[in-house]
Scaffold this motif. Sequence first.
Motif, PDB file in Angstrom:
ATOM      1  N   MET A 163       0.859  -1.192   0.000  1.00  0.00           N
ATOM      2  CA  MET A 163       0.000   0.000   0.000  1.00  0.00           C
ATOM      3  C   MET A 163       0.889   1.234   0.000  1.00  0.00           C
ATOM      4  N   THR A 164       0.357   2.320  -0.540  1.00  0.00           N
ATOM      5  CA  THR A 164       1.085   3.585  -0.442  1.00  0.00           C
ATOM      6  C   THR A 164       0.180   4.599   0.245  1.00  0.00           C
ATOM      7  N   GLY A 165       0.765   5.676   0.744  1.00  0.00           N
ATOM      8  CA  GLY A 165      -0.006   6.762   1.361  1.00  0.00           C
ATOM      9  C   GLY A 165      -0.530   6.392   2.730  1.00  0.00           C
ATOM     10  N   CYS A 166      -1.355   7.285   3.294  1.00  0.00           N
ATOM     11  CA  CYS A 166      -1.879   7.067   4.639  1.00  0.00           C
ATOM     12  C   CYS A 166      -3.163   7.868   4.810  1.00  0.00           C
ATOM     13  N   ASN A 167      -4.172   7.225   5.381  1.00  0.00           N
ATOM     14  CA  ASN A 167      -5.459   7.919   5.585  1.00  0.00           C
ATOM     15  C   ASN A 167      -5.583   8.566   6.953  1.00  0.00           C
ATOM     16  N   TYR A 168      -4.568   8.410   7.799  1.00  0.00           N
ATOM     17  CA  TYR A 168      -4.621   9.068   9.111  1.00  0.00           C
ATOM     18  C   TYR A 168      -4.177  10.520   8.963  1.00  0.00           C
ATOM     19  N   GLN A 169      -4.413  11.277  10.009  1.00  0.00           N
ATOM     20  CA  GLN A 169      -4.019  12.691  10.020  1.00  0.00           C
ATOM     21  C   GLN A 169      -3.380  12.971  11.367  1.00  0.00           C
ATOM     22  N   CYS A 170      -2.307  12.277  11.687  1.00  0.00           N
ATOM     23  CA  CYS A 170      -1.676  12.506  12.975  1.00  0.00           C
ATOM     24  C   CYS A 170      -1.175  13.951  12.999  1.00  0.00           C
ATOM     25  N   SER A 171      -1.364  14.587  14.163  1.00  0.00           N
ATOM     26  CA  SER A 171      -1.124  16.035  14.280  1.00  0.00           C
ATOM     27  C   SER A 171       0.236  16.483  13.772  1.00  0.00           C
ATOM     28  N   PRO A 176       0.970  12.158   5.197  1.00  0.00           N
ATOM     29  CA  PRO A 176      -0.230  12.190   4.348  1.00  0.00           C
ATOM     30  C   PRO A 176      -0.153  13.304   3.293  1.00  0.00           C
ATOM     31  N   THR A 177       0.527  14.398   3.633  1.00  0.00           N
ATOM     32  CA  THR A 177       0.670  15.493   2.661  1.00  0.00           C
ATOM     33  C   THR A 177       1.601  15.101   1.522  1.00  0.00           C
ATOM     34  N   VAL A 178       2.709  14.446   1.845  1.00  0.00           N
ATOM     35  CA  VAL A 178       3.673  14.166   0.784  1.00  0.00           C
ATOM     36  C   VAL A 178       3.462  12.818   0.095  1.00  0.00           C
ATOM     37  N   ARG A 179       2.780  11.915   0.750  1.00  0.00           N
ATOM     38  CA  ARG A 179       2.576  10.597   0.126  1.00  0.00           C
ATOM     39  C   ARG A 179       1.131  10.370  -0.316  1.00  0.00           C
ATOM     40  N   GLY A 180       0.234  11.250   0.078  1.00  0.00           N
ATOM     41  CA  GLY A 180      -1.155  11.132  -0.375  1.00  0.00           C
ATOM     42  C   GLY A 180      -1.963  10.116   0.404  1.00  0.00           C
ATOM     43  N   ARG A 181      -3.183   9.881  -0.057  1.00  0.00           N
ATOM     44  CA  ARG A 181      -4.077   8.962   0.652  1.00  0.00           C
ATOM     45  C   ARG A 181      -3.727   7.520   0.326  1.00  0.00           C
ATOM     46  N   MET A 182      -4.284   6.628   1.161  1.00  0.00           N
ATOM     47  CA  MET A 182      -3.933   5.215   1.023  1.00  0.00           C
ATOM     48  C   MET A 182      -4.436   4.620  -0.304  1.00  0.00           C
ATOM     49  N   ILE A 183      -3.538   3.919  -0.964  1.00  0.00           N
ATOM     50  CA  ILE A 183      -3.946   3.112  -2.122  1.00  0.00           C
ATOM     51  C   ILE A 183      -3.454   1.689  -1.839  1.00  0.00           C
ATOM     52  N   CYS A 184      -4.382   0.727  -1.869  1.00  0.00           N
ATOM     53  CA  CYS A 184      -3.984  -0.656  -1.584  1.00  0.00           C
ATOM     54  C   CYS A 184      -3.781  -1.405  -2.886  1.00  0.00           C
ATOM     55  N   ARG A 185      -2.733  -2.176  -2.896  1.00  0.00           N
ATOM     56  CA  ARG A 185      -2.426  -2.944  -4.102  1.00  0.00           C
ATOM     57  C   ARG A 185      -3.228  -4.250  -4.075  1.00  0.00           C
ATOM     58  N   PRO A 186      -3.791  -4.672  -5.202  1.00  0.00           N
ATOM     59  CA  PRO A 186      -4.596  -5.895  -5.198  1.00  0.00           C
ATOM     60  C   PRO A 186      -3.798  -7.123  -4.743  1.00  0.00           C
ATOM     61  N   MET A 187      -4.495  -8.030  -4.087  1.00  0.00           N
ATOM     62  CA  MET A 187      -3.851  -9.221  -3.531  1.00  0.00           C
ATOM     63  C   MET A 187      -3.122 -10.046  -4.598  1.00  0.00           C
ATOM     64  N   GLU A 188      -3.788 -10.242  -5.739  1.00  0.00           N
ATOM     65  CA  GLU A 188      -3.176 -11.093  -6.791  1.00  0.00           C
ATOM     66  C   GLU A 188      -1.852 -10.490  -7.243  1.00  0.00           C
ATOM     67  N   SER A 189      -1.842  -9.167  -7.303  1.00  0.00           N
ATOM     68  CA  SER A 189      -0.629  -8.494  -7.758  1.00  0.00           C
ATOM     69  C   SER A 189       0.510  -8.707  -6.751  1.00  0.00           C
ATOM     70  N   VAL A 190       0.191  -8.595  -5.452  1.00  0.00           N
ATOM     71  CA  VAL A 190       1.211  -8.817  -4.411  1.00  0.00           C
ATOM     72  C   VAL A 190       1.692 -10.268  -4.484  1.00  0.00           C
ATOM     73  N   LEU A 191       0.740 -11.198  -4.553  1.00  0.00           N
ATOM     74  CA  LEU A 191       1.125 -12.619  -4.539  1.00  0.00           C
ATOM     75  C   LEU A 191       1.936 -12.972  -5.784  1.00  0.00           C
ATOM     76  N   GLY A 192       1.559 -12.383  -6.911  1.00  0.00           N
ATOM     77  CA  GLY A 192       2.299 -12.619  -8.156  1.00  0.00           C
ATOM     78  C   GLY A 192       3.745 -12.166  -8.002  1.00  0.00           C
ATOM     79  N   GLU A 193       3.922 -11.004  -7.399  1.00  0.00           N
ATOM     80  CA  GLU A 193       5.287 -10.504  -7.225  1.00  0.00           C
ATOM     81  C   GLU A 193       6.071 -11.389  -6.257  1.00  0.00           C
ATOM     82  N   VAL A 194       5.404 -11.787  -5.171  1.00  0.00           N
ATOM     83  CA  VAL A 194       6.097 -12.641  -4.190  1.00  0.00           C
ATOM     84  C   VAL A 194       6.532 -13.950  -4.867  1.00  0.00           C
TER      85      VAL A 194
END
Length: 442
Positions: A163-171, A176-194
């Motif tokens: 996953m990239t980014g983060c949906n939290y807003q810790c004070s 979150p400003t520099v990496r943006g909101r969370m994007i999750c990579r699909p499971m098949e894609s992760v498993l394929g790479e592994v």
Amino acid sequence: MSSTTQTTPIPLSRKPVGRDSPETKTACIRTFGCQMNVHDSDRIRRMIQDAGYAEVQRYEDADLVILNTCYVRENAVDRVKGHLGELNRLRREGRVKRVALTGCIGAAEESATLQQTYDIDLILGTHNTYELAEFVGLPTMQETYTPELPGTEGGHNAFVTIMTGCNYQCSYCIVPTVRGRMICRPMESVLGEVESLVAGGTGYVTLLGQTVDAWRHEGKRFCDLLEAVSEKAPRVWFTTSHPSNMEDRTLRAIGERETIVKRLHLPVQSGSDRMLRVMHRGYKAERYRRKIEVFREAAPDGTLSTDIIVGHPGETEEDHEQTLRLVEDCAFDSAYIFKFSPRRGTEAATLPGTVPDAVVQRRFLEVLRQVEQNAFARNQRKVGGEEEIYIRHGSTEDGKAIGETWSGHAVHVATDLAPGNYVRARIESAGPHVLYAGEPSG
Ligand code: 5AD
Ligand code: SF4
């Protein structure tokens, strides 16, 4: 995410060529900050290699220098400024020809000021690394900073971004400003790479992201992904996690699954409920303690690490005492302790109640001492036992390699075996940070 600053070069995947042949273009990559940056540097490395550059380790040997930067604390920026000053000098001497700055500073507003002050040819953030392709003379690529793009290939230890980014807003946090909101990579894609990494010889897979345990995709949650990966890879770890997302099921899986390293990095930041609320962490200290109990029960021999911030605006002596109490109760095996650093654009930078430097320093040392006492005592308990040790870094001049036990302890062991191998050895002594093994028995 644990943020040891890495300024030593990442091991080369090709031999450095230097300036032996006048036609060879050379590039030097310096990586600062967390594992995400180390991983992004691997991608950058592949790009420059595709563009025909040979990688060199010293600025003075490089035509092109790429600084892949971190913005999480002010001293990270100061360090980069030092490097930029040095590069300006080398440029004036006609050595370094071009400088690119990528990563989290590149994504922050402050990069415009840096560009004016220093000679920087290209500034890229974390979402447009693909523009580097054009800069180094490759055909323009599509957006490559997507979770889809495979990372390290063929190494013994590989990092796989889930996953990239983060949906939290810790004070206090600029991520979150520099990496943006969370994007999750699909499971098949992760498993394929592994699968392809393991087929290519990878012995250790680390799942990577700012809050990996927040991963979810099409009804699946992080634990499903972790379990699936643990069936495909011989050795698995993940970092970093958020206490609000950490499920007991995941903690139990760490204990039960043979291929998962029994090591948990769970940033707590503070032991005071009041501070946790100000920080917008979304949990109370008691809930954190309960998670740790589950982990310790699931993996009694395992290692636990955390991140702690001292001196956040408004932190009182009582808040600090509560942090010390939590550190004692959780008996961390290690901790990254940070002095609060105001980041422009974050809420905490505007909050009243600045803690004086001398107080921050004292609190920092008190937390450090508490952590080290616990860690030392826990490490002592490992002395005398025989361990299976995975070699992470090959031996240095003193003949000691750095390895890791299944419990996640770092061990110095005398062997000339290459990274990726296992040895068995008895633990002979222990310090607060590392164990020392005797001669390997096999
Ligand atoms: N000041 C101090 N520490 C910080 N961290 C993040 N932002 C700041 C800041 N502004 C720490 C947190 C986080 C780790 C990666 O860095 O503890 O978990
Ligand atoms: Fe920053 Fe908080 Fe997100 Fe961690 S969870 S990256 S500290 S905003």
